[in-house]
Design a protein around this motif. Structure first.
Motif, short mmCIF file in Angstrom:
data_model
loop_
_atom_site.label_atom_id
_atom_site.label_comp_id
_atom_site.label_asym_id
_atom_site.label_seq_id
_atom_site.Cartn_x
_atom_site.Cartn_y
_atom_site.Cartn_z
N GLU A 12 0.85 -1.19 0.00
CA GLU A 12 0.00 0.00 0.00
C GLU A 12 0.89 1.23 0.00
O GLU A 12 1.80 1.34 0.84
CB GLU A 12 -0.87 0.04 1.26
CG GLU A 12 -2.05 -0.92 1.23
CD GLU A 12 -3.05 -0.55 0.15
OE1 GLU A 12 -3.34 0.66 0.00
OE2 GLU A 12 -3.52 -1.46 -0.56
N PRO A 13 0.68 2.16 -0.91
CA PRO A 13 1.51 3.38 -0.88
C PRO A 13 1.16 4.23 0.33
O PRO A 13 0.02 4.28 0.78
CB PRO A 13 1.14 4.10 -2.17
CG PRO A 13 -0.19 3.55 -2.56
CD PRO A 13 -0.30 2.16 -1.99
N THR A 14 2.15 4.86 0.91
CA THR A 14 1.91 5.79 2.00
C THR A 14 1.58 7.15 1.40
O THR A 14 1.86 7.40 0.22
CB THR A 14 3.14 5.93 2.91
OG1 THR A 14 4.26 6.28 2.11
CG2 THR A 14 3.44 4.61 3.62
N THR A 15 0.98 8.02 2.21
CA THR A 15 0.62 9.33 1.69
C THR A 15 1.89 10.17 1.50
O THR A 15 2.83 10.06 2.30
CB THR A 15 -0.33 10.08 2.64
OG1 THR A 15 0.23 10.02 3.95
CG2 THR A 15 -1.70 9.47 2.65
N PRO A 16 1.92 10.99 0.47
CA PRO A 16 3.11 11.82 0.26
C PRO A 16 3.32 12.75 1.44
O PRO A 16 2.36 13.15 2.12
CB PRO A 16 2.77 12.63 -1.01
CG PRO A 16 1.64 11.91 -1.65
CD PRO A 16 0.89 11.21 -0.55
#
Ligand code: SF4
Ligand code: SF4
Length: 148
Positions: A12-16
């Motif tokens: 899951e990508p983390t938030t920028p």
């Protein structure tokens, strides 16, 4: 440190990060070789940090800018307001057992390259060859001689 890891795992990508440079241009101005001059771009071919870790010799044009640096540069990191208050080493923590507050570059040149590589096993060194550290030491010592 930027790096890449290749994997077949679904992640899951983390938030920028919500960080913004605003009107700041400190790193662009501080970079001694203009490696950050193009907006949003680091030109590695102009970056001193890159050249101290490259198997190719730094271009003659950058030799003077390297001054007495033998590994890395990070002037751009040092001037960045986002890094204020973040110490490179946490205050109060003991130095690692193999830490050297000062390095003796003449000793580097006198050392066996394989032994030198083992001594700095924590560092990325091109081709795992201590002769590249000695190359950087020669450049730094030459620059020191010019400066005195
Ligand atoms: S590490 Fe040094 S040479 Fe590289 S971009 Fe930063 S200031 Fe410029
Ligand atoms: S010094 Fe830091 S905040 Fe300023 S432009 Fe460079 S990266 Fe952005």
């Amino acid at each position: 440190m930027l790096g890449t890891l290749v994997t077949d795992r679904e992640l899951e990508p983390t938030t920028p990060l919500a960080l913004d440079c605003g009107s700041c241009t400190l790193c662009i101005e501080a970079c001694p070789t203009g490696a950050l001059d193009e907006p949003g771009t680091l030109d590695a071919t102009k970056c001193l940090s890159y050249w101290t870790q490259s198997a190719n010799d730094p271009p003659e044009a950058y030799r003077e800018a390297l001054e007495s640096q033998v590994y890395g540069c990070d002037i751009c990191q040092d001037v960045c307001p986002w890094n204020r208050g973040i110490e490179k080493r946490r205050a109060g923590q003991p130095l690692p057992t193999n830490a050297e507050p000062h390095v003796d570059l003449v000793d580097w040149l006198d050392s066996d390259p394989s032994e030198l590589r083992r001594r700095y096993a924590r560092l990325y060194v091109p081709r795992n060859d201590g002769r590249f550290l000695q190359r950087n030491a020669r450049s730094a010592l030459a620059n020191e001689q010019v400066a005195t």
